[in-house]
Write an enzyme that holds these catalytic residues in place. Structure first.
Site, mmCIF file in Angstrom:
data_model
loop_
_atom_site.group_PDB
_atom_site.id
_atom_site.type_symbol
_atom_site.label_atom_id
_atom_site.label_comp_id
_atom_site.label_asym_id
_atom_site.label_seq_id
_atom_site.Cartn_x
_atom_site.Cartn_y
_atom_site.Cartn_z
ATOM 1 N N GLU A 54 -1.178 -3.810 8.254
ATOM 2 C CA GLU A 54 -0.204 -3.993 7.178
ATOM 3 C C GLU A 54 -0.011 -5.479 6.867
ATOM 4 O O GLU A 54 0.115 -5.870 5.709
ATOM 5 C CB GLU A 54 1.134 -3.345 7.533
ATOM 6 C CG GLU A 54 1.138 -1.833 7.426
ATOM 7 C CD GLU A 54 0.796 -1.324 6.034
ATOM 8 O OE1 GLU A 54 1.032 -2.032 5.044
ATOM 9 O OE2 GLU A 54 0.256 -0.207 5.942
ATOM 10 N N TYR A 137 9.290 -4.555 4.331
ATOM 11 C CA TYR A 137 8.206 -3.635 3.979
ATOM 12 C C TYR A 137 7.402 -3.247 5.214
ATOM 13 O O TYR A 137 7.135 -2.065 5.452
ATOM 14 C CB TYR A 137 7.280 -4.249 2.913
ATOM 15 C CG TYR A 137 6.035 -3.416 2.771
ATOM 16 C CD1 TYR A 137 6.059 -2.241 2.038
ATOM 17 C CD2 TYR A 137 4.858 -3.748 3.455
ATOM 18 C CE1 TYR A 137 4.942 -1.413 1.971
ATOM 19 C CE2 TYR A 137 3.747 -2.933 3.402
ATOM 20 C CZ TYR A 137 3.788 -1.774 2.651
ATOM 21 O OH TYR A 137 2.692 -0.960 2.604
ATOM 22 N N ASP A 155 5.778 -0.856 -1.748
ATOM 23 C CA ASP A 155 5.137 -2.123 -2.100
ATOM 24 C C ASP A 155 4.810 -2.074 -3.597
ATOM 25 O O ASP A 155 5.258 -1.170 -4.317
ATOM 26 C CB ASP A 155 3.889 -2.363 -1.243
ATOM 27 C CG ASP A 155 2.806 -1.323 -1.511
ATOM 28 O OD1 ASP A 155 3.059 -0.387 -2.300
ATOM 29 O OD2 ASP A 155 1.706 -1.456 -0.951
ATOM 30 N N CYS A 207 -3.996 6.044 -9.330
ATOM 31 C CA CYS A 207 -3.023 5.423 -10.243
ATOM 32 C C CYS A 207 -3.229 3.905 -10.181
ATOM 33 O O CYS A 207 -2.339 3.147 -9.821
ATOM 34 C CB CYS A 207 -1.603 5.829 -9.836
ATOM 35 S SG CYS A 207 -0.403 5.523 -11.145
#
Ligand code: SF4
Length: 357
Positions: A54, A137, A155, A207
């Site tokens: 991450e 996050y 995010d 997307c």
């Protein structure tokens, strides 16, 4: 329950089921991921690997981050190994991922986990949030993916998906709180780790920012953005201020097969990293006379072009001067070792050594 609320809940249940079933069939295979099949049999992700991936993914894309992730986990397989590593080794291994403050935070966090938590990551969002350099996050992502906590992992990708699914009209960044609220309303106790990753995969592969593949989207029938006919217009954005431009001079001084490097001051941009000697970076271009005055040694300097490099907050143009000679107070490095330089200096060194203008 009022009819509108009931309808919204039913839609959320159906949207979640559709996206999770798409994820079960199409989850990306990632070096750090435990896929939905394995998770269903009880296999859990290693929090160290989730955290490391991450942090890296906040810097760059999956294809660029993957070799770094593999290199790090091969060299430092556990958080205790990373905590015991020398700062310079971690900084050098990070070179090319940009934004060195994150590498410093990475080490501070690893050392806190090793020193204060016995090498075990806290298993809640709140506990993770208390670790040094571990932001909101990352805490939410690690809590969800490694510990299956129902965290709201939002995010830029998830913001984009929410903005399109719900055709959110206010532009970013003002819409952030609303996008987070919409994402949070879809989080439940059912498979929170898979849900967070399903949303990430939807944003990354279907997307997409520029050309969403709506015809392949598992949640198309829930998408208000698609219904407008122009889903890519979401999220709406306010006009961005242009990044300022700075100018500097980089000096490529060679002594046979070696190149002169310097270590940058510990604080500030690229702090503590090896670098080519440079002038200051300022708003005005450097004249020839000024560039020669700022050179690290007296030598027959000649101009060999320039490079441009984008930092988060400004764009830098570096004029390149090259010479063969000697200098005091520099670190001589063989050319083959230059790959460990931060991107901007590697770019400058490569151009300076090959341009023959
Ligand atoms: Fe994104 Fe299109 Fe799917 Fe809507 S239908 S979520 S815009 S890919």
């Amino acid at each position: 329950m009022r009819t509108g609320v009931r309808r919204a809940k039913t839609a959320a249940v159906s949207l979640r089921a559709q996206l999770l079933s798409w994820y079960d069939a199409h989850a990306r295979e990632l070096a750090w991921r435990i896929g939905p099949g394995a998770r269903a049999t009880g296999v859990r992700a290693d929090p160290y690997r989730v955290w490391l991936s991450e942090v890296m993914l906040q810097q760059t894309t999956v294809p660029h981050a993957t070799p770094y992730f593999l290199k790090f986990t091969q060299r430092w397989p556990t958080v205790n190994d990373l905590a015991a590593a020398a700062d310079e080794d971690v900084m050098a291994a990070w070179a090319g991922l940009g934004y060195y403050a994150r590498a410093r935070n990475l080490l501070a966090c690893a050392r806190a986990v090793a020193g204060e938590h016995g090498g075990v990551f806290p298993d809640s969002e709140e506990g993770l949030r208390k670790l040094p350099g571990l932001g909101a996050y990352t805490a939410a992502a690690v809590a969800a993916i490694a510990f299956d906590r129902p965290s709201n992992v939002v995010d830029g990708n998830v913001e984009r998906v929410m903005a399109r699914l719900f055709a959110v009209e206010p532009p970013l960044p003002d819409a952030k709180a609303e996008l987070k609220r919409l994402a949070g309303a879809l989080v439940t106790d059912d498979r929170p780790g898979d849900w967070a990753q399903a949303l990430m995969d939807l944003g990354a592969t279907i997307c997409r920012p520029k050309s969403p593949l709506c015809d392949r989207c598992p949640v198309l029938d829930h998408c208000a953005g698609f219904a407008t006919g122009a889903p890519e217009a979401y999220p709406r954005k306010t006009a961005k201020a242009e990044r300022p431009h700075r100018h500097g001079v980089a000096y490529v001084l060679t002594r046979g097969d070696e190149v002169a490097l310097v270590r940058r001051p510990p604080k500030g941009l690229l702090g503590g990293m090896l670098a080519l000697p440079t002038s200051d970076w300022r708003a005005e271009r450097w004249s020839d006379a000024e560039a020669l005055r700022a050179a690290p040694a007296e030598a027959a300097w000649r101009g060999v072009g320039e490079i441009e490099h984008g930092f988060t907050h400004f764009i830098l143009t570096l004029r390149l001067l090259r010479a063969e000679g000697d200098a005091v107070g520099v670190i001589w490095s063989p050319r083959r070792d230059l790959d460990a330089l931060p991107s901007v200096f590697l770019k400058a060194a490569r151009a300076g050594l090959t341009n023959l203008l």
